[in-house]
Design a protein around this motif. Sequence first.
Motif: not given
Length: 361
Positions: A44-66
């Motif tokens: 949940i921390t990974y998700a909450a800080f997804g933008h700030a810490m770059g966690y959303w960049q690891f596994f891009p989704g085809a739908d543009g979501r995390g």
Amino acid sequence: MSWALSIEKTDITDAALVEEASRPLEPGEVRLAIRRFALTANNITYAAFGHAMGYWQFFPGADGRGRLPVWGFADIVESRAEGVSPGERVYGYLPAASELIVTPGKVRPDSFFDAAGHRADLPPVYNRYERCASEPAASASQEAVRMVLQPLFLTSFLIDAHLRDTGFAGAQRIFLTSASSKTALALAFLLQRGKAQGVHVEALTSARNAGFVSGTGLYDAVTNYDDIGSLGPDRPALIVDFAGSADVNRAAHTALGEALQANIRVGGAHWDDSAPAKDLAGPRPSFFFAPDHARTRVAEWGPEGFASRQAEAWAAFVDTAGTLLSWRSLEGGPAALDAYTALTAGNVAASEALVVEVQAA
């Protein structure tokens, strides 16, 4: 058809299970069938800080979501990369999904890295996949403990080293917020294991979790959040903040006053109250970013020295770790979504360890 947890990046409570079509491999790629992964408050921390810490960049989704990062095990089911064969089992950073395509680089007998272009600038500690065939047979029996606790243990190991190197900032009382969290429990274990003279390890936790925290035997004292005001500025103190709660920080800074030497922020277990507290008395909280500290330690100790020190500390923790928690196995994507929803709502007991079984091996 494969599945994945799809999360709205700006509202992590908006999550859904989506189907994703598998694509053919390009030369140099490998298809991983994800078999099992852990779900903890750390995710949940990974998700909450997804933008700030770059966690959303690891596994891009085809739908543009995390796509939620998790730690787990996968089997190589198809390969167009040299030196990596179908049938191998690997451990590492994965999406909460049933499949992942990687591009192995720096291939060694014990590991490889995902050299995909979108991960090139991301912390290497998250891009490394361990090849399980090179490990002792006993490791297979510890898969659940490893998924749930080892990723968190690395952070605890690095904080412990940092605190000791800095002389605990002169503090005699080390307060761990969200003391029931798995990262905090590991840090408490390490601090107690090599106990520095005159240093007390103290828990700050919710009333709901106080019994569990006290029962672990890892803390010298346990204080409920509602009772933080009773703490006095009698001895130099330091906070290691796993909660990230503005209210908890404000209360602790006020109560400890001039005795507070430092506040090290690690996570955001209280992700919905994680905006930095304003006008705090005493030292400003400083963020502890584990990958940066890992790079520093590897440079200082060398890769082999770092690996051996961490392995020795982990081996000491494993026996304790297995008895601290209640283990619960979940089956498939719908159960993973339900567990994620429960974690974001704070409805999973601190004593529980959740393991999602994705597919039969």
